[in-house]
Design a protein around this motif. Structure first.
Motif, PDB file in Angstrom:
ATOM      1  N   GLU A  66       0.797  -1.215   0.000  1.00 27.15           N
ATOM      2  CA  GLU A  66       0.000   0.000   0.000  1.00 27.15           C
ATOM      3  C   GLU A  66       0.838   1.276   0.000  1.00 27.15           C
ATOM      4  O   GLU A  66       0.299   2.391   0.075  1.00 27.15           O
ATOM      5  CB  GLU A  66      -0.941   0.011   1.203  1.00 27.15           C
ATOM      6  N   THR A  67       2.152   1.161  -0.100  1.00 24.25           N
ATOM      7  CA  THR A  67       3.042   2.322  -0.063  1.00 24.25           C
ATOM      8  C   THR A  67       2.647   3.342  -1.126  1.00 24.25           C
ATOM      9  O   THR A  67       2.379   2.968  -2.272  1.00 24.25           O
ATOM     10  CB  THR A  67       4.498   1.876  -0.297  1.00 24.25           C
ATOM     11  N   PRO A  68       2.605   4.620  -0.796  1.00 24.15           N
ATOM     12  CA  PRO A  68       2.274   5.639  -1.809  1.00 24.15           C
ATOM     13  C   PRO A  68       3.222   5.571  -3.003  1.00 24.15           C
ATOM     14  O   PRO A  68       4.396   5.202  -2.873  1.00 24.15           O
ATOM     15  CB  PRO A  68       2.437   6.962  -1.049  1.00 24.15           C
ATOM     16  N   PHE A  69       2.685   5.938  -4.163  1.00 25.00           N
ATOM     17  CA  PHE A  69       3.477   5.943  -5.399  1.00 25.00           C
ATOM     18  C   PHE A  69       3.504   7.366  -5.935  1.00 25.00           C
ATOM     19  O   PHE A  69       2.458   8.005  -6.103  1.00 25.00           O
ATOM     20  CB  PHE A  69       2.861   5.012  -6.444  1.00 25.00           C
ATOM     21  N   SER A  70       4.692   7.848  -6.244  1.00 25.87           N
ATOM     22  CA  SER A  70       4.838   9.182  -6.818  1.00 25.87           C
ATOM     23  C   SER A  70       5.729   9.092  -8.047  1.00 25.87           C
ATOM     24  O   SER A  70       6.942   8.865  -7.938  1.00 25.87           O
ATOM     25  CB  SER A  70       5.453  10.152  -5.796  1.00 25.87           C
ATOM     26  N   GLY A  71       5.111   9.228  -9.222  1.00 29.10           N
ATOM     27  CA  GLY A  71       5.847   9.172 -10.468  1.00 29.10           C
ATOM     28  C   GLY A  71       5.710  10.473 -11.227  1.00 29.10           C
ATOM     29  O   GLY A  71       5.186  11.470 -10.715  1.00 29.10           O
ATOM     30  N   THR A  72       6.159  10.469 -12.451  1.00 28.02           N
ATOM     31  CA  THR A  72       6.052  11.661 -13.287  1.00 28.02           C
ATOM     32  C   THR A  72       4.607  11.942 -13.665  1.00 28.02           C
ATOM     33  O   THR A  72       4.167  13.096 -13.715  1.00 28.02           O
ATOM     34  CB  THR A  72       6.906  11.486 -14.553  1.00 28.02           C
ATOM     35  N   HIS A  73       3.840  10.878 -13.922  1.00 26.24           N
ATOM     36  CA  HIS A  73       2.477  11.042 -14.424  1.00 26.24           C
ATOM     37  C   HIS A  73       1.397  10.615 -13.443  1.00 26.24           C
ATOM     38  O   HIS A  73       0.250  11.050 -13.560  1.00 26.24           O
ATOM     39  CB  HIS A  73       2.316  10.247 -15.727  1.00 26.24           C
ATOM     40  N   TYR A  74       1.726   9.740 -12.489  1.00 28.97           N
ATOM     41  CA  TYR A  74       0.721   9.239 -11.564  1.00 28.97           C
ATOM     42  C   TYR A  74       1.196   9.419 -10.127  1.00 28.97           C
ATOM     43  O   TYR A  74       2.367   9.154  -9.808  1.00 28.97           O
ATOM     44  CB  TYR A  74       0.445   7.751 -11.811  1.00 28.97           C
ATOM     45  N   ARG A  75       0.275   9.849  -9.288  1.00 28.68           N
ATOM     46  CA  ARG A  75       0.552   9.979  -7.858  1.00 28.68           C
ATOM     47  C   ARG A  75      -0.603   9.338  -7.105  1.00 28.68           C
ATOM     48  O   ARG A  75      -1.744   9.802  -7.195  1.00 28.68           O
ATOM     49  CB  ARG A  75       0.730  11.445  -7.468  1.00 28.68           C
ATOM     50  N   LEU A  76      -0.317   8.276  -6.372  1.00 26.10           N
ATOM     51  CA  LEU A  76      -1.323   7.536  -5.626  1.00 26.10           C
ATOM     52  C   LEU A  76      -0.927   7.562  -4.158  1.00 26.10           C
ATOM     53  O   LEU A  76       0.206   7.215  -3.815  1.00 26.10           O
ATOM     54  CB  LEU A  76      -1.424   6.088  -6.120  1.00 26.10           C
ATOM     55  N   THR A  77      -1.849   7.956  -3.295  1.00 25.96           N
ATOM     56  CA  THR A  77      -1.502   8.138  -1.884  1.00 25.96           C
ATOM     57  C   THR A  77      -1.593   6.852  -1.077  1.00 25.96           C
ATOM     58  O   THR A  77      -0.937   6.727  -0.042  1.00 25.96           O
ATOM     59  CB  THR A  77      -2.412   9.195  -1.237  1.00 25.96           C
ATOM     60  N   ARG A  78      -2.398   5.887  -1.508  1.00 25.10           N
ATOM     61  CA  ARG A  78      -2.490   4.608  -0.802  1.00 25.10           C
ATOM     62  C   ARG A  78      -2.934   3.537  -1.784  1.00 25.10           C
ATOM     63  O   ARG A  78      -4.052   3.576  -2.281  1.00 25.10           O
ATOM     64  CB  ARG A  78      -3.481   4.702   0.359  1.00 25.10           C
ATOM     65  N   LEU A  79      -2.107   2.557  -2.039  1.00 24.74           N
ATOM     66  CA  LEU A  79      -2.402   1.538  -3.046  1.00 24.74           C
ATOM     67  C   LEU A  79      -3.162   0.363  -2.425  1.00 24.74           C
ATOM     68  O   LEU A  79      -2.782  -0.794  -2.543  1.00 24.74           O
ATOM     69  CB  LEU A  79      -1.120   1.068  -3.737  1.00 24.74           C
ATOM     70  N   LEU A  80      -4.240   0.686  -1.764  1.00 23.74           N
ATOM     71  CA  LEU A  80      -5.083  -0.322  -1.130  1.00 23.74           C
ATOM     72  C   LEU A  80      -5.800  -1.138  -2.194  1.00 23.74           C
ATOM     73  O   LEU A  80      -6.419  -0.578  -3.105  1.00 23.74           O
ATOM     74  CB  LEU A  80      -6.099   0.360  -0.212  1.00 23.74           C
ATOM     75  N   ASN A  81      -5.759  -2.458  -2.076  1.00 27.64           N
ATOM     76  CA  ASN A  81      -6.365  -3.341  -3.083  1.00 27.64           C
ATOM     77  C   ASN A  81      -6.914  -4.585  -2.391  1.00 27.64           C
ATOM     78  O   ASN A  81      -6.325  -5.661  -2.439  1.00 27.64           O
ATOM     79  CB  ASN A  81      -5.323  -3.733  -4.139  1.00 27.64           C
ATOM     80  N   ASN A  82      -8.059  -4.438  -1.767  1.00 27.33           N
ATOM     81  CA  ASN A  82      -8.723  -5.558  -1.108  1.00 27.33           C
ATOM     82  C   ASN A  82     -10.069  -5.832  -1.773  1.00 27.33           C
ATOM     83  O   ASN A  82     -10.798  -4.897  -2.071  1.00 27.33           O
ATOM     84  CB  ASN A  82      -8.947  -5.264   0.387  1.00 27.33           C
ATOM     85  N   PRO A  83     -10.366  -7.115  -2.051  1.00 30.86           N
ATOM     86  CA  PRO A  83      -9.563  -8.292  -1.743  1.00 30.86           C
ATOM     87  C   PRO A  83      -8.345  -8.382  -2.651  1.00 30.86           C
ATOM     88  O   PRO A  83      -8.346  -7.839  -3.751  1.00 30.86           O
ATOM     89  CB  PRO A  83     -10.529  -9.453  -2.019  1.00 30.86           C
ATOM     90  N   GLN A  84      -7.351  -9.077  -2.181  1.00 31.20           N
ATOM     91  CA  GLN A  84      -6.171  -9.333  -2.995  1.00 31.20           C
ATOM     92  C   GLN A  84      -6.482 -10.406  -4.048  1.00 31.20           C
ATOM     93  O   GLN A  84      -7.393 -11.220  -3.877  1.00 31.20           O
ATOM     94  CB  GLN A  84      -5.013  -9.795  -2.105  1.00 31.20           C
ATOM     95  N   PRO A  85      -5.733 -10.414  -5.160  1.00 34.27           N
ATOM     96  CA  PRO A  85      -5.938 -11.462  -6.173  1.00 34.27           C
ATOM     97  C   PRO A  85      -5.737 -12.857  -5.592  1.00 34.27           C
ATOM     98  O   PRO A  85      -4.996 -13.042  -4.621  1.00 34.27           O
ATOM     99  CB  PRO A  85      -4.863 -11.153  -7.219  1.00 34.27           C
ATOM    100  N   LEU A  86      -6.390 -13.823  -6.215  1.00 31.65           N
ATOM    101  CA  LEU A  86      -6.235 -15.215  -5.812  1.00 31.65           C
ATOM    102  C   LEU A  86      -5.077 -15.905  -6.518  1.00 31.65           C
ATOM    103  O   LEU A  86      -4.558 -16.908  -6.035  1.00 31.65           O
ATOM    104  CB  LEU A  86      -7.527 -15.986  -6.097  1.00 31.65           C
ATOM    105  N   ALA A  87      -4.681 -15.382  -7.687  1.00 30.10           N
ATOM    106  CA  ALA A  87      -3.607 -15.996  -8.476  1.00 30.10           C
ATOM    107  C   ALA A  87      -2.319 -16.033  -7.666  1.00 30.10           C
ATOM    108  O   ALA A  87      -1.997 -15.079  -6.951  1.00 30.10           O
ATOM    109  CB  ALA A  87      -3.389 -15.227  -9.770  1.00 30.10           C
ATOM    110  N   GLU A  88      -1.592 -17.135  -7.794  1.00 23.95           N
ATOM    111  CA  GLU A  88      -0.321 -17.306  -7.085  1.00 23.95           C
ATOM    112  C   GLU A  88       0.830 -17.412  -8.079  1.00 23.95           C
ATOM    113  O   GLU A  88       0.707 -18.093  -9.092  1.00 23.95           O
ATOM    114  CB  GLU A  88      -0.379 -18.570  -6.227  1.00 23.95           C
ATOM    115  N   PRO A  89       1.991 -16.774  -7.810  1.00 24.70           N
ATOM    116  CA  PRO A  89       2.235 -15.906  -6.661  1.00 24.70           C
ATOM    117  C   PRO A  89       1.575 -14.541  -6.790  1.00 24.70           C
ATOM    118  O   PRO A  89       1.435 -13.823  -5.812  1.00 24.70           O
ATOM    119  CB  PRO A  89       3.760 -15.780  -6.652  1.00 24.70           C
ATOM    120  N   ARG A  90       1.170 -14.160  -8.016  1.00 23.12           N
ATOM    121  CA  ARG A  90       0.382 -12.945  -8.237  1.00 23.12           C
ATOM    122  C   ARG A  90      -0.201 -13.030  -9.642  1.00 23.12           C
ATOM    123  O   ARG A  90       0.102 -13.949 -10.413  1.00 23.12           O
ATOM    124  CB  ARG A  90       1.229 -11.681  -8.098  1.00 23.12           C
TER     125      ARG A  90
END
Length: 290
Positions: A151-175
């Motif tokens: 969930e760490t914030p992401f700060s790039g040139t074009h996108y800025r996301l303050t919390r990368l919350l993604n629940n539920p998480q994917p079921l695919a393993e390992p992702r």
């Protein structure tokens, strides 16, 4: 070797009223025949190689959700998502939703987008090529982070996301696997080496050269080339009565010798689902033996 079915044409004999049941029958037939994956295009208008823009076209992720309900085993993806059509946080959420509702069968297929005409027509964002590739790299980083539950914030040139919350998480393993489409040697294949689990290329005379370039990029970034699944697009032409099956199998054998793991393409008149019997009985078993 595995086979994938690509559904890129929705203009079928009985028209839009029968589109949903026809699509369900095609997906179910392909699933039962042993196709390892099923994909749709990420376009909102039909593209030139298939016909005029006015032909029927479905929005990709809505269609994939429908396909998830009418298949049991096949993995599901776009071939490939245009990076500019959805902001990366929403894209990662859409793919995660597909993965959870399909029981862990989603793949993120993605590329830098190219169809300026449909983008202008429907008012979709379409920056210059350089910026699209910059956005593609940032999107790959964001999606991997969200698929990993970071969930760490992401700060790039074009996108800025303050919390990368993604629940539920994917079921695919390992992702959720990430596939990058395209054979651009300086940018696309470098992004494959850095971020992707799979690539998708054309099976023409340049294929071996593209694979060699990918290997060079892998060596440069310290990536194991063999970790990356190599896939190609293909048009399965088995003939009207299966008279071209031997030629298709020969093509598969040649591609397997080059390290291609998945051959992924369209089936002519797929709405005639009896055609999938040829795949079930002859082509899928031959491919799996390679």
């Amino acid at each position: 070797m595995k086979l994938g079915l690509h559904i890129s044409n929705f203009t079928w004999p009985d028209g839009p009223a029968a589109l949903a049941p026809t699509l369900a029958e095609i997906a179910s037939a392909a699933d039962e025949a042993g196709f390892e994956r099923i994909s749709v295009m990420d376009h909102v208008w039909q593209i030139g190689v298939n016909g005029p823009p006015e032909l029927d076209m479905l929005e990709a992720y809505t269609a994939l959700g429908f396909l998830a309900a009418h298949t049991r085993r096949a993995k599901l993806l776009t071939l490939v998502t245009g990076v500019t059509y959805r902001d990366p946080g929403l894209l990662a959420k859409a793919v995660t939703t597909l993965d959870v509702l399909s029981g862990g069968r989603a793949i993120l297929g993605i590329g830098a987008a190219w169809n300026e005409e449909e983008s202008a027509g429907l008012g979709l964002f379409f920056p210059p090529t350089k910026e699209r590739f910059e956005r593609l790299e940032e999107t790959l980083r964001i999606c991997r982070q969200m698929f990993d539950g970071d969930e760490t914030p992401f700060s790039g040139t074009h996108y800025r996301l303050t919390r990368l919350l993604n629940n539920p998480q994917p079921l695919a393993e390992p992702r959720v696997p990430i596939l990058i489409g395209g054979g651009g040697e300086k940018k696309t294949l470098l992004l494959v080496a850095k971020y992707a689990d799979a690539c998708n290329l054309f099976p023409g005379p340049e294929l071996q050269h593209k694979l060699d370039v990918l290997k060079q990029h892998c060596d440069t970034v310290g990536r194991d080339y063999d970790e990356i699944q190599k896939t190609v697009v293909y048009r399965f032409d088995v003939g009207e009565r299966g008279e071209k099956v031997a030629g298709v199998i020969d093509d598969l054998r040649r591609l397997a010798a080059m390290g291609i793991a998945v051959v992924h393409g369209g089936v002519r008149d797929a709405w005639d689902t009896k055609r999938f019997e040829i795949f079930r009985d002859e082509i899928v078993p031959a491919a799996e033996a390679l």
